[in-house]
Design a protein around this motif. Sequence first.
Motif, PDB file in Angstrom:
ATOM      1  N   LEU A 358       0.855  -1.180   0.000  1.00 44.14           N
ATOM      2  CA  LEU A 358       0.000   0.000   0.000  1.00 44.14           C
ATOM      3  C   LEU A 358       0.897   1.238   0.000  1.00 44.14           C
ATOM      4  N   VAL A 359       0.702   2.095  -0.977  1.00 42.48           N
ATOM      5  CA  VAL A 359       1.573   3.248  -1.195  1.00 42.48           C
ATOM      6  C   VAL A 359       0.983   4.454  -0.493  1.00 42.48           C
ATOM      7  N   VAL A 360       1.767   5.071   0.399  1.00 44.55           N
ATOM      8  CA  VAL A 360       1.265   6.154   1.243  1.00 44.55           C
ATOM      9  C   VAL A 360       1.967   7.468   0.920  1.00 44.55           C
ATOM     10  N   GLU A 361       1.170   8.488   0.659  1.00 43.70           N
ATOM     11  CA  GLU A 361       1.671   9.855   0.488  1.00 43.70           C
ATOM     12  C   GLU A 361       0.775  10.795   1.269  1.00 43.70           C
ATOM     13  N   ASN A 362       1.381  11.648   2.072  1.00 43.88           N
ATOM     14  CA  ASN A 362       0.632  12.623   2.885  1.00 43.88           C
ATOM     15  C   ASN A 362      -0.463  11.966   3.725  1.00 43.88           C
ATOM     16  N   GLY A 363      -0.138  10.797   4.271  1.00 38.08           N
ATOM     17  CA  GLY A 363      -1.066  10.128   5.173  1.00 38.08           C
ATOM     18  C   GLY A 363      -2.198   9.371   4.500  1.00 38.08           C
ATOM     19  N   CYS A 364      -2.183   9.307   3.169  1.00 36.20           N
ATOM     20  CA  CYS A 364      -3.267   8.636   2.447  1.00 36.20           C
ATOM     21  C   CYS A 364      -2.715   7.517   1.567  1.00 36.20           C
ATOM     22  N   VAL A 365      -3.483   6.437   1.468  1.00 36.77           N
ATOM     23  CA  VAL A 365      -3.128   5.365   0.538  1.00 36.77           C
ATOM     24  C   VAL A 365      -3.518   5.829  -0.864  1.00 36.77           C
ATOM     25  N   VAL A 366      -2.519   6.013  -1.717  1.00 34.34           N
ATOM     26  CA  VAL A 366      -2.758   6.584  -3.042  1.00 34.34           C
ATOM     27  C   VAL A 366      -2.583   5.565  -4.167  1.00 34.34           C
ATOM     28  N   ASP A 367      -2.038   4.388  -3.847  1.00 31.68           N
ATOM     29  CA  ASP A 367      -1.785   3.405  -4.895  1.00 31.68           C
ATOM     30  C   ASP A 367      -1.512   2.064  -4.236  1.00 31.68           C
ATOM     31  N   ARG A 368      -1.462   1.028  -5.072  1.00 30.61           N
ATOM     32  CA  ARG A 368      -1.092  -0.319  -4.630  1.00 30.61           C
ATOM     33  C   ARG A 368      -0.068  -0.856  -5.613  1.00 30.61           C
ATOM     34  N   TRP A 369       1.053  -1.322  -5.116  1.00 29.97           N
ATOM     35  CA  TRP A 369       2.105  -1.859  -5.971  1.00 29.97           C
ATOM     36  C   TRP A 369       2.110  -3.372  -5.861  1.00 29.97           C
ATOM     37  N   LEU A 370       1.963  -4.024  -6.991  1.00 37.74           N
ATOM     38  CA  LEU A 370       2.022  -5.479  -7.033  1.00 37.74           C
ATOM     39  C   LEU A 370       3.437  -5.949  -6.697  1.00 37.74           C
ATOM     40  N   VAL A 371       3.541  -6.917  -5.800  1.00 38.36           N
ATOM     41  CA  VAL A 371       4.848  -7.533  -5.503  1.00 38.36           C
ATOM     42  C   VAL A 371       5.057  -8.593  -6.587  1.00 38.36           C
ATOM     43  N   ALA A 372       5.447  -8.100  -7.764  1.00 32.81           N
ATOM     44  CA  ALA A 372       5.389  -8.893  -8.991  1.00 32.81           C
ATOM     45  C   ALA A 372       6.312 -10.113  -8.959  1.00 32.81           C
ATOM     46  N   ALA A 373       7.455 -10.009  -8.268  1.00 33.65           N
ATOM     47  CA  ALA A 373       8.451 -11.081  -8.313  1.00 33.65           C
ATOM     48  C   ALA A 373       8.509 -11.877  -7.021  1.00 33.65           C
ATOM     49  N   ARG A 374       7.385 -11.936  -6.280  1.00 33.99           N
ATOM     50  CA  ARG A 374       7.387 -12.684  -5.011  1.00 33.99           C
ATOM     51  C   ARG A 374       7.362 -14.185  -5.239  1.00 33.99           C
ATOM     52  N   ASP A 375       6.836 -14.627  -6.384  1.00 39.81           N
ATOM     53  CA  ASP A 375       6.733 -16.057  -6.675  1.00 39.81           C
ATOM     54  C   ASP A 375       7.862 -16.497  -7.607  1.00 39.81           C
ATOM     55  N   ARG A 376       7.935 -17.770  -7.874  1.00 45.31           N
ATOM     56  CA  ARG A 376       9.003 -18.300  -8.738  1.00 45.31           C
ATOM     57  C   ARG A 376       8.487 -18.687 -10.126  1.00 45.31           C
ATOM     58  N   THR A 377       7.221 -18.415 -10.393  1.00 42.45           N
ATOM     59  CA  THR A 377       6.653 -18.758 -11.687  1.00 42.45           C
ATOM     60  C   THR A 377       6.952 -17.666 -12.701  1.00 42.45           C
ATOM     61  N   PRO A 378       7.072 -18.012 -13.980  1.00 43.74           N
ATOM     62  CA  PRO A 378       7.333 -16.989 -15.001  1.00 43.74           C
ATOM     63  C   PRO A 378       6.235 -15.932 -15.036  1.00 43.74           C
ATOM     64  N   LEU A 379       6.622 -14.688 -15.305  1.00 39.70           N
ATOM     65  CA  LEU A 379       5.668 -13.584 -15.321  1.00 39.70           C
ATOM     66  C   LEU A 379       4.908 -13.510 -16.635  1.00 39.70           C
ATOM     67  N   SER A 380       5.478 -14.062 -17.703  1.00 45.52           N
ATOM     68  CA  SER A 380       4.815 -13.932 -18.997  1.00 45.52           C
ATOM     69  C   SER A 380       4.610 -15.290 -19.651  1.00 45.52           C
TER      70      SER A 380
END
Length: 380
Positions: A358-380
């Motif tokens: 959860l991406v926080v700026e000025n005390g507010c959640v403004v975005d969500r970043w996928l933890v894209a490389a947390r797994d070992r499976t191919p991304l594409s």
Amino acid sequence: SGAGGESMREDYRLVREEEVHSPALLVYPALIRQNIACVLRWAGGPQRLCPHVKTHKTREIARMLLEAGVERHKCATLTEAEMLAQVGAPQVLIAYPLVGPNVHRLVTLVRRYPSTRFATLVDHPRTLARLSATLQAADAEVGVLLDLNVGQHRTGMAVGPEAVALYQQICRSPGVRPEGFHVYDGHNNVPEPSEREATAERFWGEVLALRRQLEEQGCPVPRLVVGGTPSFPVHARRHQITGLECSPGTFVLYDAGYGHKYADLAELTPAAVLLTRVISRPHPRRVTLDLGTKAVAADPPLDRRVRLLQVPEYTVVAHNEEHLVIETDAAERFQIGDVLYALPGHICPTVALYPELLVVENGCVVDRWLVAARDRTPLS
């Protein structure tokens, strides 16, 4: 074992805490950029960095580093390597010996992302032979660095005649190009800077002598990829060594495990914070939080897995899959449902426990970043 007393930065606090499910992992882009700028200044420029992606595993933070001019990146998994290639990283070092089907996956990455220059490690003739044969058969090529063991004894080959022979074999093998040495000193992590300097001094002499010997024999050794976050300040000062690339990783998010341990890293600020809630008060001195081992990495010792920022003095008495139980004289201050903030003891595996940050700026959640490389499976 007691803990506590850590100050709570006001810029960590959310304005509308009630809207965020717990446990959650919050990240603060302003602090991440501050940490990146700090490390760039210490290194003397982006060309002397090869930061490790394992800490954050996100496209967004990789892009921040690219925007800061960092062209070389390091990773441990093929999924991390693919994520880096997807965001346009010019050079990616897979700092891990590739065996089994992973060698074929590397060939797939080389073909799929031709604008990224891939490299990997070897520390044994058998690893090199399999890598070379597979790449030659596929009419592909990757860089290879010799993984040197300078005291951690996890992977790598000790400096000596066998290392000379293996690097010479790299230079003769089809499908690979010799790129230098990987020198990871994970054992060099004591708090005192002068002790880290002395440990590094002991192995630098033999590493540089090995490089000279090979270069005199006509084997190029252009890169020396060295260190992690604890030893980074020590290596960054060695401006006289050509081809030196420092490879810290934790610095982007930082954590309580490093915290105040390293005075020479004191400018770095934790940029990832856990949000947790009180779920039970089973005893007058006990507080139970929803911060179990599925929410914060359990590899540090029990008393160092998490640093609660608003509890003055406490002892962790239990840590289960969904529960963190503490004892504290201040227990009566905390009511069911209260929100607390905490620093993980080890941020890298903690990030891997969350599908998104959860991406926080000025005390507010403004975005969500996928933890894209947390797994070992191919991304594409």
